[in-house]
Design a protein around this motif. Structure first.
Motif, PDB file in Angstrom:
ATOM      1  N   GLY A 374       0.672  -1.037  -0.128  1.00 31.95           N
ATOM      2  CA  GLY A 374      -0.176   0.001   0.042  1.00 31.95           C
ATOM      3  C   GLY A 374       0.780   1.376   0.001  1.00 31.95           C
ATOM      4  O   GLY A 374       0.296   2.129  -0.713  1.00 31.95           O
ATOM      5  N   TYR A 375       1.820   1.248   0.709  1.00 34.38           N
ATOM      6  CA  TYR A 375       2.815   2.460   0.922  1.00 34.38           C
ATOM      7  C   TYR A 375       3.368   2.737  -0.610  1.00 34.38           C
ATOM      8  O   TYR A 375       3.166   3.890  -0.887  1.00 34.38           O
ATOM      9  CB  TYR A 375       3.996   1.869   1.749  1.00 34.38           C
ATOM     10  N   TYR A 376       3.795   1.716  -1.069  1.00 32.29           N
ATOM     11  CA  TYR A 376       4.504   2.109  -2.604  1.00 32.29           C
ATOM     12  C   TYR A 376       3.548   2.227  -3.659  1.00 32.29           C
ATOM     13  O   TYR A 376       4.045   2.827  -4.563  1.00 32.29           O
ATOM     14  CB  TYR A 376       5.675   0.896  -2.728  1.00 32.29           C
ATOM     15  N   LEU A 377       2.550   1.713  -3.454  1.00 32.49           N
ATOM     16  CA  LEU A 377       1.218   2.040  -4.462  1.00 32.49           C
ATOM     17  C   LEU A 377       0.942   3.398  -4.179  1.00 32.49           C
ATOM     18  O   LEU A 377       0.713   4.042  -5.332  1.00 32.49           O
ATOM     19  CB  LEU A 377      -0.009   0.909  -4.363  1.00 32.49           C
ATOM     20  N   GLY A 378       0.822   3.680  -3.247  1.00 27.63           N
ATOM     21  CA  GLY A 378       0.456   5.332  -2.682  1.00 27.63           C
ATOM     22  C   GLY A 378       1.343   6.257  -3.609  1.00 27.63           C
ATOM     23  O   GLY A 378       1.130   7.196  -3.985  1.00 27.63           O
ATOM     24  N   SER A 379       2.825   5.871  -3.343  1.00 28.38           N
ATOM     25  CA  SER A 379       3.668   6.650  -3.790  1.00 28.38           C
ATOM     26  C   SER A 379       3.631   6.624  -5.288  1.00 28.38           C
ATOM     27  O   SER A 379       3.658   7.949  -6.148  1.00 28.38           O
ATOM     28  CB  SER A 379       4.971   5.998  -3.594  1.00 28.38           C
ATOM     29  N   SER A 380       3.317   5.533  -6.189  1.00 24.70           N
ATOM     30  CA  SER A 380       3.132   5.562  -7.624  1.00 24.70           C
ATOM     31  C   SER A 380       1.909   5.996  -8.132  1.00 24.70           C
ATOM     32  O   SER A 380       1.820   6.881  -9.009  1.00 24.70           O
ATOM     33  CB  SER A 380       3.331   3.921  -7.897  1.00 24.70           C
ATOM     34  N   VAL A 381       0.811   5.499  -7.225  1.00 24.18           N
ATOM     35  CA  VAL A 381      -0.653   5.942  -7.999  1.00 24.18           C
ATOM     36  C   VAL A 381      -0.950   7.454  -7.704  1.00 24.18           C
ATOM     37  O   VAL A 381      -1.152   8.206  -8.711  1.00 24.18           O
ATOM     38  CB  VAL A 381      -1.514   4.988  -7.585  1.00 24.18           C
ATOM     39  N   ALA A 382      -0.635   7.678  -6.264  1.00 26.97           N
ATOM     40  CA  ALA A 382      -1.209   9.311  -5.923  1.00 26.97           C
ATOM     41  C   ALA A 382      -0.131  10.164  -6.544  1.00 26.97           C
ATOM     42  O   ALA A 382      -0.231  11.192  -7.075  1.00 26.97           O
ATOM     43  CB  ALA A 382      -1.202   9.326  -4.723  1.00 26.97           C
ATOM     44  N   GLY A 383       1.363  10.005  -6.407  1.00 26.55           N
ATOM     45  CA  GLY A 383       2.351  10.704  -7.035  1.00 26.55           C
ATOM     46  C   GLY A 383       1.876  10.974  -8.514  1.00 26.55           C
ATOM     47  O   GLY A 383       2.083  12.388  -8.959  1.00 26.55           O
ATOM     48  N   SER A 384       1.584  10.140  -9.280  1.00 26.47           N
ATOM     49  CA  SER A 384       1.310  10.336 -10.707  1.00 26.47           C
ATOM     50  C   SER A 384      -0.026  11.028 -10.873  1.00 26.47           C
ATOM     51  O   SER A 384      -0.212  12.111 -11.658  1.00 26.47           O
ATOM     52  CB  SER A 384       1.282   9.158 -11.681  1.00 26.47           C
ATOM     53  N   LEU A 385      -1.092  10.945 -10.128  1.00 24.01           N
ATOM     54  CA  LEU A 385      -2.498  11.403 -10.284  1.00 24.01           C
ATOM     55  C   LEU A 385      -2.400  12.792  -9.877  1.00 24.01           C
ATOM     56  O   LEU A 385      -3.157  13.684 -10.385  1.00 24.01           O
ATOM     57  CB  LEU A 385      -3.508  10.481  -9.334  1.00 24.01           C
TER      58      LEU A 385
END
Length: 423
Positions: A374-385
């Motif tokens: 969840g931590y790294y998905l947050g970085s990837s998904v939210a960071g791009s969004l």
């Protein structure tokens, strides 16, 4: 045999792990207790591993413009040197959790750190861009053997009363490594070359890996398990069915997503008028990670003393206030807001990491892997969004987007506390 002789036979070769105090409610487990030499060695070992992991992972971020010029690739293509590593790291976390259940924690972390360090040195000499990307992807995959397994080791081996402080020091190492990997590599590349910079970071990683192996006490509470795919799937779903743990996984996604989004797009705001910061000045903003180091360590101590569920929402609230302050125009206030965001994020992340280990019943490596996913998905998904919000309405939109995520984190932490207290 006399009672004294019996006591001598039963004595542990590392009696200072928990002298004269039984492990209440933990059967025959022998924990590393705060204040003892083994505890201090373990804490230092994990600080070194956290530093090395994040220095190796993020050292390419300030080099992306140089990669674009030297290899003749676009800025978007140059970003693959980081995104491929973080993407493969997220995938590897699951595999590492499964492998460590059979082969152990300590040896897997050492091999991961050593292999990633050698990959960084290889990147320093490789002549071809595509080869560099392949090596960086492999490096991210190898680094996946550290974070989830580290959290599992700490939660298994550290006395629960000292877990928060030890986890906080590990997170502090993450913060320091993330800062050093960005700041020092950029400076070395400016004055020497990017190849020398990467070689230096790689050699540092080798030293840290050896120090980690020498300092870290062997696992005493870990029991290897021969397992099937079904076993691991059941373990992951079992943790997801725990509502308090599921909320902690969501908090990792939301907090990291907000944190990375602010750092991603603050640069676009500050290089433009009226601030007009150059790349060196912009890079120095990462030194506010020092506040994250202090905050994660302090949060661990406060969590051990007053309760982790009391400290975690405070971290989310501090980060939320920091984002609100960045809406003001003076540069000093923007920097202050980023300091508060960084401090609050590392407070919440440090405490949430400790809580995952405390609330998980068995297969702690699997629980840690879900949190870090969840931590790294947050970085990837939210960071791009967040880039779409920046394009739509500038900083106000970015602040609103991240503010909602932090507000949800605050509510989730309060709900997790209520669930745990009812249980």
């Amino acid at each position: 045999m006399s009672s004294a002789a019996q006591r001598q036979v039963k004595a542990s070769p590392e009696a200072d792990l928990h002298p004269a105090q039984p492990a209440a409610n933990d059967g025959e487990k022998q924990f590393l207790v705060r204040g003892t030499p083994p505890y201090r060695r373990a804490s230092l070992a994990f600080f070194m591993s956290g530093f090395s992991t994040f220095a190796l992972l993020y050292c390419v971020q300030p080099l992306m413009p140089i990669f674009s010029a030297d290899f003749g690739v676009s800025p978007a293509a140059s970003s693959l040197s980081l995104s491929l590593s973080t993407g493969l790291l997220a995938v590897a976390i699951f595999l590492a959790a499964a492998v460590s259940e059979r082969f152990g924690r300590r040896s897997l972390m050492f091999v991961s750190l050593l292999g990633a360090s050698l990959c960084t040195i290889a990147c320093a000499v490789v002549p071809d861009w595509n080869a560099l990307l392949v090596i960086r992807a492999l490096e991210g995959f190898l680094l996946g053997g550290v974070p989830a397994v580290a959290m599992a080791y700490l939660s298994e081996e550290i006395d629960p009363r000292g877990l928060g402080a030890s986890m906080g020091l590990y997170i502090a190492g993450n913060a320091f490594g993330g800062m050093a990997g960005r700041v020092f590599t950029g400076m070395l590349a400016e004055y020497f070359s990017w190849r020398l910079a990467l070689a230096g970071i790689g050699l540092m990683g080798i030293v840290a890996a050896i120090g980690f192996l020498v300092l870290l006490p062997p696992s005493r509470n870990f029991i290897p398990r021969k397992s099937t795919v079904r076993y691991h799937v059941d373990a992951w779903f079992g943790h997801l069915k725990n509502p308090a743990l599921a909320l902690l996984f969501a908090i990792g996604f939301l907090m990291m997503g907000a944190f990375v989004t602010i750092y991603n797009y603050a640069g676009f705001r500050l290089v433009a008028a009226p601030y007009n910061l150059n790349q060196t000045e912009l890079g120095l903003i990462f030194t506010v990670y020092l506040f994250g180091i202090a905050a994660s360590w302090a949060a661990g101590l406060l969590g051990d003393r007053f309760g982790h569920f009391l400290v975690m929402p405070v971290g989310a609230l501090v980060a939320l206030v920091g984002i609100a302050i960045t809406l003001f125009s003076p540069l000093s206030l923007i920097i202050f807001g980023i300091v508060l965001l960084t401090s609050g994020f590392f407070m919440a992340h440090s405490v949430a990491s400790a809580l995952v280990g405390k609330l998980a019943h068995g297969t702690k490596g699997h629980a840690s892997s879900l949190y870090l996913l969840g931590y790294y998905l947050g970085s990837s998904v939210a960071g791009s969004l967040g880039g779409h919000f920046w394009s739509a309405d500038g900083w106000w939109a970015v602040a609103a987007f991240t503010g909602v995520m932090l507000l949800l984190s605050l509510l989730a932490s309060l709900q997790a506390r209520r669930i745990t207290m009812r249980g």
